[in-house]
Design a protein around this motif. Sequence first.
Motif, mmCIF file in Angstrom:
data_model
loop_
_atom_site.group_PDB
_atom_site.id
_atom_site.type_symbol
_atom_site.label_atom_id
_atom_site.label_comp_id
_atom_site.label_asym_id
_atom_site.label_seq_id
_atom_site.Cartn_x
_atom_site.Cartn_y
_atom_site.Cartn_z
ATOM 1 N N THR A 425 0.808 -1.221 0.000
ATOM 2 C CA THR A 425 0.000 0.000 0.000
ATOM 3 C C THR A 425 0.840 1.269 0.000
ATOM 4 N N SER A 426 2.129 1.172 0.412
ATOM 5 C CA SER A 426 2.879 2.400 0.706
ATOM 6 C C SER A 426 4.328 2.329 0.262
ATOM 7 N N PRO A 427 4.614 2.069 -1.005
ATOM 8 C CA PRO A 427 6.021 1.923 -1.418
ATOM 9 C C PRO A 427 6.862 3.167 -1.168
ATOM 10 N N ALA A 428 6.303 4.363 -1.363
ATOM 11 C CA ALA A 428 7.097 5.584 -1.169
ATOM 12 C C ALA A 428 7.450 5.781 0.301
ATOM 13 N N ILE A 429 6.467 5.605 1.176
ATOM 14 C CA ILE A 429 6.729 5.752 2.615
ATOM 15 C C ILE A 429 7.679 4.663 3.088
ATOM 16 N N ASP A 430 7.514 3.458 2.551
ATOM 17 C CA ASP A 430 8.395 2.346 2.932
ATOM 18 C C ASP A 430 9.846 2.650 2.575
ATOM 19 N N ARG A 431 10.062 3.273 1.409
ATOM 20 C CA ARG A 431 11.427 3.612 1.008
ATOM 21 C C ARG A 431 12.037 4.640 1.959
ATOM 22 N N LEU A 432 11.219 5.623 2.377
ATOM 23 C CA LEU A 432 11.714 6.607 3.342
ATOM 24 C C LEU A 432 12.077 5.928 4.656
ATOM 25 N N ALA A 433 11.211 5.001 5.113
ATOM 26 C CA ALA A 433 11.489 4.307 6.376
ATOM 27 C C ALA A 433 12.767 3.482 6.272
ATOM 28 N N ALA A 434 12.995 2.847 5.126
ATOM 29 C CA ALA A 434 14.202 2.035 4.959
ATOM 30 C C ALA A 434 15.461 2.889 4.978
ATOM 31 N N GLY A 435 15.355 4.138 4.512
ATOM 32 C CA GLY A 435 16.518 5.017 4.498
ATOM 33 C C GLY A 435 16.565 5.981 5.649
ATOM 34 N N GLY A 436 15.617 5.865 6.584
ATOM 35 C CA GLY A 436 15.554 6.798 7.703
ATOM 36 C C GLY A 436 15.150 6.109 8.988
ATOM 37 N N VAL A 437 14.278 6.780 9.754
ATOM 38 C CA VAL A 437 13.887 6.297 11.077
ATOM 39 C C VAL A 437 12.373 6.093 11.111
ATOM 40 N N LEU A 438 11.951 4.947 11.624
ATOM 41 C CA LEU A 438 10.530 4.640 11.800
ATOM 42 C C LEU A 438 10.236 4.475 13.280
ATOM 43 N N PHE A 439 9.208 5.156 13.771
ATOM 44 C CA PHE A 439 8.773 5.029 15.168
ATOM 45 C C PHE A 439 7.634 4.016 15.198
ATOM 46 N N GLU A 440 7.877 2.901 15.862
ATOM 47 C CA GLU A 440 6.939 1.795 15.803
ATOM 48 C C GLU A 440 5.635 2.074 16.538
ATOM 49 N N ARG A 441 5.680 2.909 17.565
ATOM 50 C CA ARG A 441 4.454 3.171 18.337
ATOM 51 C C ARG A 441 4.280 4.672 18.546
ATOM 52 N N ALA A 442 4.105 5.388 17.450
ATOM 53 C CA ALA A 442 3.796 6.820 17.540
ATOM 54 C C ALA A 442 2.308 6.969 17.836
ATOM 55 N N GLU A 443 1.988 7.801 18.818
ATOM 56 C CA GLU A 443 0.597 7.970 19.249
ATOM 57 C C GLU A 443 0.141 9.409 19.022
ATOM 58 N N ALA A 444 -1.038 9.550 18.419
ATOM 59 C CA ALA A 444 -1.624 10.874 18.203
ATOM 60 C C ALA A 444 -2.102 11.444 19.524
ATOM 61 N N ALA A 445 -2.203 12.777 19.583
ATOM 62 C CA ALA A 445 -2.617 13.442 20.818
ATOM 63 C C ALA A 445 -4.130 13.490 20.979
ATOM 64 N N SER A 446 -4.870 13.159 19.921
ATOM 65 C CA SER A 446 -6.331 13.116 20.007
ATOM 66 C C SER A 446 -6.833 12.202 18.908
ATOM 67 N N ASN A 447 -8.157 12.119 18.782
ATOM 68 C CA ASN A 447 -8.728 11.136 17.867
ATOM 69 C C ASN A 447 -9.431 11.751 16.669
#
Length: 836
Positions: A425-447
Amino acid sequence: MLFTAALACAACERRPDPGRLRAALEAGRAAEVAELFLRRPPGDAREWRIAAEAFARTPDLAEEGAELLAPAAERASDPEVVLLAARVAEAADRLGDALRWLESGEKRHPRVTELRIERAKLLARLGRAEEALGLLEPIAGADPRLLNLAGYCALLDGQRAKARALLERSEEEARRRAGRDYAPALYHLGLLAMAEGNRESAIERFRAAAAANPRHLEAHYQWMAVAERLGRSGEAERARRRFGELARARLAQLGALDDEPPEAAPPPPVDRSASVEERRVVEEVRFTRTLPAGAPVTCALLVPAGGRSRFRVTVAGGPERGRVLLDLLPAGAAEGAYWVEQRIETPRAEGTRVDLRFEVLPAGPVRSLLARFGLASAPEGRFAEPRALTPADRRSSDPRPNILLVSLDTLRADRLGAYGWARPTSPAIDRLAAGGVLFERAEAASNWTLPSHYSLFSGLTPAAHGVLPDLGAVRGYLFPDRRLAVRGSGKERMLAEVLEEAGYRTVAVTEDGWVSARFGFDQGFEVYRSARRGGLPFTAEAALAELRFEGANGPWFLFVHTYTTHQPYHAPRRYRTRWADPGHVGFAWPAARVPISDYNRFHTGLFPPAPSDVRAFRDLYDGQVAWADTLVDRLVRWLADNGLLEQTVVAVVSDHGEEIFERGRFDHGETLYEEVTRVPLVLYAPGRLPAGRRVRGPVSLVDLPATLLEFAGAEGRLGQGRSLLPRIEGGAASRPAFAEALAPGGVPLAAVWSGSLKYIRRGEGPAAVEELYDLASDPLEQRNLAQGRPGETARLRALLDRHLAASARVAKELGEGKGEVDEATRERLRSLGYVE
């Protein structure tokens, strides 16, 4: 032929014959009749009624129709006009107007029960079912229709025993009276049986309702849905065929099957001087500003239609007093105002600051002279707030990185390949994550969008910034006179504001709605472009236009926001059918652009989805994610192609996720479970961040602005947020993350994450409901441990209480900001389902 004659009459200055107009209306040409009345308003009571009927049958013209019908609705002697006008207003989501018109109509026509019935329906739609029930019960008598509506209101209000009694009586009275339709009562009794968990009784009711009224769309759907749950495939297929016939006819009538992909038509050209660009306008025609000496200054000019305004900037003090820096008389367009951006150089002075005088003057010396003596009207042109930039030579050689922040609204982390989803679903974002930093449990401040984005820019959770209106109570802006906390006080320090002060050029491209300048999001932005239409293609073109204009003259901060992943799922067909079966039949219909009103059926909790629809909605969502990913791809590719990617920090994030029936809901804004709060957060900065790093443990999005500021060398904190760079480097422990929201009815809802534990509290005081989950062993939050682990529950409860107390002190210092919303914004919110 009939309507052609009517138009001919209009063309020869005679009123169209009402008989011909009505014939055209009944021939299915309601839109043409409505358009005629927009050109020539109704002249008498008969024409007002025909106009009201035409607009009631033409949803696309509802907004214009409500505006036209408003005067008649408020004083009409014909109650039918009031009734129809209210329905038009409802179609335009002017629910406050509709309610007011119905109330005033009842006072003028107290014996016309249809006005009261329509008002009761509207109250039920607004979540005021108990009030609606109070209107209906006294007049219901033995009328099957009124008894059915009262029973449905009782069901909405949770009064099941009363609902059953009213609905059974409605069915009995309808059967007793020859020719009366008892299908609605049977259908609502089926919904009641489903709410009570009795599927066998429910399917009997739905089957009987469909037989009693073969055109009852919802009865056929629920018959299909329950048959699927019971494993009766043959019966489900029979119900599906009939539902499909009815639904297809309806979608065709709405034009939802006319599926020209949005990307097939070229997006409108993006002119950086266009009036869609929202700037902070100075209302005074003469004003003085103190700016840095020897620095370039940008000052945008709002040129009125036809011109007629001269723009002048002079030095207001010092040895160069009176020196003209700008004297411009732009040619005005024939229609509409537009922006012209100008840059001037402030003179070098003995001190570090210089005073400049900005003036908007009437065009021509005579008019200018008359204006000085108050004998001519003030000029219509205006200046935007002037802004000083860093010197050009320093900007071009500045070693600090550019910052691109992309917010993909309503994007769940668990539907991305980089987060473990099996689909690409996300090849572009996946490429950024592979070349950078991914936060596995980022939480939004509201819903939901407004408070979460405000936290993203302020570094404050909603309990501190206070931008948290009761969405559940009013579903957006239904009442124009209601003022809510929809914007900050202006005292908050915002991300763009700090970056601008640090010498960054700050630009935003958003899709309006809740992320609008009207809510204070433009604070600190030199350019804040909110496009009310066009969607992802326009957003991409507008963002690329900004990059082409200023990309090489860094450092800059560009914020780009799209609602692409949000309901309704209207991606081009190739994305809608990438994983969803194009032949699927249901309210999730991959081959059509299903209107948001059909999605809203699932928001009440009384309309359970068919299992096949649940799968189709999830497949459609994945298609939306894939389409949203193309925006990231286009922006990153442009940076790479122009040699700027190595000089840019790219951050991809979302404001919240979406529940897709994991707990029976198809929405967001009501809970703080992980499908709503866990969002992607990917940072890509070649040479500045390690490649392929994954950060475990919870982090809050309130920490993102401080992180971006540290990249810019500005400061390492903002609001309650702290930079995440120490976490990336492995030298800092995880901090607790917090989120706040309002549950339906304005009930406080809050959560805290600490390690693998998550604590959720709904309500306050002794009546509060507590939940505790261990996300390491129970990532789907299925086992509430609050009672079984009292020590950890107490620890997280105390942690949350301390955070809320500290946030309350911040909120008191900042003060409260309130506001209202115009019709254009309300229309945009309606298209996203926030206003029903």
